[in-house]
Each structure stands twice: as structure tokens, then as C-alpha cells.
Design a protein around this motif. Sequence first.
Motif, PDB file in Angstrom:
ATOM      1  N   TYR A  83       0.920  -1.150  -0.111  1.00  9.86           N
ATOM      2  CA  TYR A  83      -0.013   0.079   0.037  1.00  9.86           C
ATOM      3  C   TYR A  83       0.769   1.143  -0.085  1.00  9.86           C
ATOM      4  CZ  TYR A  83      -4.463  -2.519   1.065  1.00  9.86           C
ATOM      5  OH  TYR A  83      -5.482  -3.271   1.129  1.00  9.86           O
ATOM      6  N   THR A  84       0.519   2.171  -1.134  1.00 13.49           N
ATOM      7  CA  THR A  84       1.247   3.541  -0.966  1.00 13.49           C
ATOM      8  C   THR A  84       0.115   4.544  -1.257  1.00 13.49           C
ATOM      9  OG1 THR A  84       1.699   3.339  -3.163  1.00 13.49           O
ATOM     10  CG2 THR A  84       3.470   2.466  -1.845  1.00 13.49           C
ATOM     11  N   TRP A  85       0.506   6.042  -0.556  1.00 13.12           N
ATOM     12  CA  TRP A  85      -0.370   7.029  -0.705  1.00 13.12           C
ATOM     13  C   TRP A  85       0.273   8.236  -1.247  1.00 13.12           C
ATOM     14  CZ3 TRP A  85      -0.260   3.593   3.420  1.00 13.12           C
ATOM     15  CH2 TRP A  85      -1.407   3.043   3.684  1.00 13.12           C
ATOM     16  N   GLU A  86      -0.324   9.049  -2.151  1.00  9.41           N
ATOM     17  CA  GLU A  86       0.409  10.342  -2.324  1.00  9.41           C
ATOM     18  C   GLU A  86       0.317  11.059  -0.828  1.00  9.41           C
ATOM     19  OE1 GLU A  86      -1.877  12.366  -5.437  1.00  9.41           O
ATOM     20  OE2 GLU A  86      -1.371  10.671  -6.807  1.00  9.41           O
ATOM     21  N   THR A  87      -0.622  10.931  -0.383  1.00  9.17           N
ATOM     22  CA  THR A  87      -0.909  11.698   0.863  1.00  9.17           C
ATOM     23  C   THR A  87      -1.208  10.782   2.082  1.00  9.17           C
ATOM     24  OG1 THR A  87      -1.306  13.692   0.038  1.00  9.17           O
ATOM     25  CG2 THR A  87      -1.737  13.704   2.404  1.00  9.17           C
ATOM     26  N   PRO A  88      -0.239  10.146   2.818  1.00 11.58           N
ATOM     27  CA  PRO A  88      -0.805   9.251   3.725  1.00 11.58           C
ATOM     28  C   PRO A  88      -2.104   9.753   4.689  1.00 11.58           C
ATOM     29  CG  PRO A  88       1.511   9.104   3.626  1.00 11.58           C
ATOM     30  CD  PRO A  88       1.034  10.463   2.933  1.00 11.58           C
ATOM     31  N   PRO A  89      -2.715   8.768   5.347  1.00 16.60           N
ATOM     32  CA  PRO A  89      -3.558   9.075   6.432  1.00 16.60           C
ATOM     33  C   PRO A  89      -2.724   9.465   7.812  1.00 16.60           C
ATOM     34  CG  PRO A  89      -3.621   6.655   6.031  1.00 16.60           C
ATOM     35  CD  PRO A  89      -2.902   7.338   4.856  1.00 16.60           C
ATOM     36  N   ARG A  90      -3.395  10.529   8.303  1.00 12.44           N
ATOM     37  CA  ARG A  90      -2.742  11.166   9.289  1.00 12.44           C
ATOM     38  C   ARG A  90      -3.544  11.316  10.644  1.00 12.44           C
ATOM     39  NH1 ARG A  90      -3.774  14.024   5.333  1.00 12.44           N
ATOM     40  NH2 ARG A  90      -4.159  16.334   5.694  1.00 12.44           N
ATOM     41  N   VAL A  91      -2.818  11.809  11.569  1.00  9.15           N
ATOM     42  CA  VAL A  91      -3.680  12.381  12.716  1.00  9.15           C
ATOM     43  C   VAL A  91      -3.243  13.885  12.996  1.00  9.15           C
ATOM     44  CG1 VAL A  91      -4.151  12.151  15.468  1.00  9.15           C
ATOM     45  CG2 VAL A  91      -3.967  10.032  13.936  1.00  9.15           C
ATOM     46  N   GLU A  92      -3.973  14.684  13.158  1.00  7.68           N
ATOM     47  CA  GLU A  92      -3.742  16.114  13.408  1.00  7.68           C
ATOM     48  C   GLU A  92      -4.768  16.538  14.459  1.00  7.68           C
ATOM     49  OE1 GLU A  92      -3.612  18.735  10.036  1.00  7.68           O
ATOM     50  OE2 GLU A  92      -2.068  17.609   8.873  1.00  7.68           O
ATOM     51  N   ASP A  93      -4.430  17.079  15.696  1.00  5.88           N
ATOM     52  CA  ASP A  93      -5.231  17.516  16.766  1.00  5.88           C
ATOM     53  C   ASP A  93      -6.105  16.669  17.219  1.00  5.88           C
ATOM     54  OD1 ASP A  93      -4.010  20.034  16.517  1.00  5.88           O
ATOM     55  OD2 ASP A  93      -5.518  20.768  14.967  1.00  5.88           O
ATOM     56  N   GLY A  94      -5.635  15.110  17.292  1.00  4.92           N
ATOM     57  CA  GLY A  94      -6.375  14.439  17.613  1.00  4.92           C
ATOM     58  C   GLY A  94      -7.378  13.605  16.803  1.00  4.92           C
ATOM     59  N   LEU A  95      -7.495  14.297  15.382  1.00  4.12           N
ATOM     60  CA  LEU A  95      -8.535  13.801  14.582  1.00  4.12           C
ATOM     61  C   LEU A  95      -7.710  12.913  13.317  1.00  4.12           C
ATOM     62  CD1 LEU A  95     -10.508  17.060  14.234  1.00  4.12           C
ATOM     63  CD2 LEU A  95     -11.201  15.095  15.419  1.00  4.12           C
ATOM     64  N   LEU A  96      -8.385  11.834  12.814  1.00  2.00           N
ATOM     65  CA  LEU A  96      -7.939  10.999  11.851  1.00  2.00           C
ATOM     66  C   LEU A  96      -8.301  11.578  10.540  1.00  2.00           C
ATOM     67  CD1 LEU A  96      -8.840   7.324  12.660  1.00  2.00           C
ATOM     68  CD2 LEU A  96      -6.573   8.140  11.758  1.00  2.00           C
ATOM     69  N   LEU A  97      -7.196  12.016   9.898  1.00  4.99           N
ATOM     70  CA  LEU A  97      -7.412  12.682   8.356  1.00  4.99           C
ATOM     71  C   LEU A  97      -7.198  11.736   7.306  1.00  4.99           C
ATOM     72  CD1 LEU A  97      -5.821  16.217   9.084  1.00  4.99           C
ATOM     73  CD2 LEU A  97      -8.118  15.496   8.905  1.00  4.99           C
ATOM     74  N   PRO A  98      -8.134  11.596   6.347  1.00  2.00           N
ATOM     75  CA  PRO A  98      -7.909  10.542   5.226  1.00  2.00           C
ATOM     76  C   PRO A  98      -6.778  10.759   4.335  1.00  2.00           C
ATOM     77  CG  PRO A  98      -9.864  11.976   4.663  1.00  2.00           C
ATOM     78  CD  PRO A  98      -9.254  12.383   5.936  1.00  2.00           C
TER      79      PRO A  98
END
Length: 455
Positions: free
Chosen positions: A257-272
Motif C-alpha cells: 500500500y502506498t499513498w500520495e498523502t498518507p492518512p494522518r492524525v492532526e489535533d487528535g483527529l484522523l485525516l484520510p
Amino acid sequence: DDMVFTFDTVRRLHLGGAWLDSYPPNATAVIAETPDRIRIDFDHRPGLGEWPFALGLAPVMPRHVWLSVVEQSASAEELMAADASVDVSGGPLNIFERTASRIVANVDHRRSGSMVDTVVFEIFDTEAEAADALAAGDIDTILNPRGLSSQVAERLSSVDGVSIERSPSNSVRYLGFNLGRSPMSNVAFRTAIAILADRTAMTQLIIPDALPAFTIISPLNASWFDSDAAARIASVFAGTTESRLNAARTVLEQTGYTWETPPRVEDGLLLPGSGLLIAGQKPAPLTILTPGDLYDPDRPEYARRIAQVIETLGFEVRVVVTDFDTVADLAFTKTGDNVRQYDMYLLGWTLGNPAYPSYYGPLFTKSGDVNSTGYDSTDFDRAWGEFAAASTLRGAHDALWRMESILGVDLPYLPLYHPQIVEAFRSDRIRFLQKDTLGGIQGRNGAIEDVNRIP
């Protein structure tokens, strides 16, 4: 003599279904050594599912009632078509009119003065119609294996003379994966969803009276549940939002699995994530099937939450809300070329007899009757064989938790939650002798043997 007669009838007419379950092929003979002593011969040492949980609890046809009928029956079909109104019962009630769904008191049974004499079953098209009848006093209780919806239970709770009973349900809700279709066929995909989906938080938010599920067996089945083994299974899916995302990404990246922009956590929130590729290929959109609001309003909402988790990983996911029969047909029916026509689905199981949890074989063995995912594990089948052959509770218990541990890794199902069952009855007219038990009031053969009139 009655049990010998029943055994011989089951074998001669090749009775199937519950008769064969109760008199399993492993039993080769039932012999009446004295009027009150029976010897049962087996062709190998019986497992608990054969003795005592099959033959030890087997139904018996009274010989003096059924001998002439059996002698005139050349097949199981002929016997099943016979008039059953002449039968006798060892319980407090007898079937009286099959067409009218009416049962009446068994005059030969020792009875208390408050036991009911007649029970009549009525069928309603919708839950709302049954609730209206209960509120109006036209019926005394509602039997529904799913229990009442929260909306109906809330409405009935304000009706004078109606009581609401909440009990742990002997059941599990789960997400099923089509293991014959990518990416569901990849255990890394299933594991990542299991890690990211915070089942405890989702359950508390959507169904606060339910228990989050990390095993198929309910934690409230005290005879079989092993809290230490269950905690080890659940520990894999614990952690903070960030640690769980990191674990899910690691599992997926190891399988391409690879992503151009990987999923991440910012300010406690999951960002896709975005630009997901699997081994260099863009994945196809996915669907989750679920019954609609009229069947169980909690399931569509839970399916949407699961879809959000999968979308976090960069997939396009659509929740398809439809009727129960459509979901079941797609989940349990294969095409002529042995292909299953779904990606994922959300359904549930009522788990049968809590005293002997034998549902693992039908659900998960390669040849299981209701193996809807295509799961095929030599290790699991071996553990199931050990469970089925176990002649002691300890041996069966150990094999059960080997099965649960294997399922916790392979994840053909993602267990979601163990619901409560909510039931209502006219407490101004009847009472039940047993309540607040696993499976609810109706968990004991519809509770009919427990119902008593209010003096």
C-alpha cells in the motif's frame, strides 16, 4: 422403550434436521436394559456435542401414540405430514391447533395454580402493529429474536400496565468480508480495519447498552468466557488514535500500500489519505451491505462509521442500505461459478444454546453450512475438530479459545458488538419466572414455560 422407539424411527426413516442433531450418527444403538435404565452405544468416544448435549437432551416420541403412525410411514415426509394433535407432552403445554398457533395446558403435568391454560400466537406484519396491540391490551407480550427497537421500547415504557425488560442477548453483530475478492482477501486489509475501528467508542456512541465485541462468544456467557484469553485478543486493537493508525499503516505498507498523502492524525483527529495505490494499482470502490432502519436502525449507522474508517485509508466506500432478505441472499448465496456477490456486509447471529457453543463449525469451517465468507483455515478446522471431539468441558473450553484466537488474527468476521435484547409484556396480567438471563425472557423456548397469570 420410548427412547429406543424414537432412535429406531430416526434411523429407519432417515429423519434429518433437529432429529438427526439429537440422535447423531456416532450413536449406533439405544438399548433399554431395564424399564428405567438405557444403554447408548457409540462407534467412538462421544464428544460433548453428542453426549450429553445431544442424546442427553433428545426429544422422545411416546411409543404408544406413534407406533401405528410410524409403521404406516414409508418416509420422513409421510411421518411429518401426520396429525400431531394426538401427541402428549412432558411439559406444561401442548400444541393444540397448528394452523391457529395455539397451545393448551397439558393435564398430565404438575402445575401451579397460576400457570396459564392457553397461549395463542398472533403474527403482525410490523413491530409497530405488535406494539400497538400490546399497548391496547390485545396481546400480553411480543416475541421477537431481535427484541424491540429503542423507539418502540421508549414508547411502551410510558404505557400503564406494560413493563420493559432488558437482558443480555446471546448474539453478536459483525462485519463479514468476502475473502474471495480483493482487497478483503488480504488479511492486512482486514487487520487494518480492525485496528482503526474503535469498537468500544463506536458501540458507546451508537448502542450504549451493548458490549463492544472482540470475540464471537459473549462475555456474559459465564460458563465458557475466558476474560484473560479475550483480553489478549483485544489487546492487539488497543492504543491511542495515533498509535493505532501507525500500526494499521505499517501492516498495509508491508503488503504494497502506498499513498500520495498518507492518512494522518492532526489535533487528535484522523485525516484520510489520498492517492491510494495497492501494488501500484488504484483500488475499486467498495460497498458495505446492511439491513435498513425498519429492521434495526443501529446497523446502518454502524456501517457508516465503518465506512468512514475504510475511507480514512484512502478507499471509496458506499453503504448500501436495503432489506434484510436482500443482504442475506447476497451474503449466503454463490453464483454458479462459486462466486460471492458482495464486498462486505453487516449482519448478526443469535448464538444458539449457550451451554454448548457449537456454532463455530457451521460458521467458519471450510465445509460449514453457513460459512458465508469463504474462510478456509487448516488450523481453525483442526481446533474445531478438537472442540467437537472433546469429552470434557476443560478440553472443549481450551479448543474454543484456540478457535477464537485464530479468528482474532484471521478476521473472516470483524466482531462489532453484543447487543442487549429489550422485551415488553403486560405486567398487569402476566409475570415471568425467569428474567434478566442471557437471551432474555424468550431465550428459553419463547418463555412459554415460565409465564404465569397475575393472581
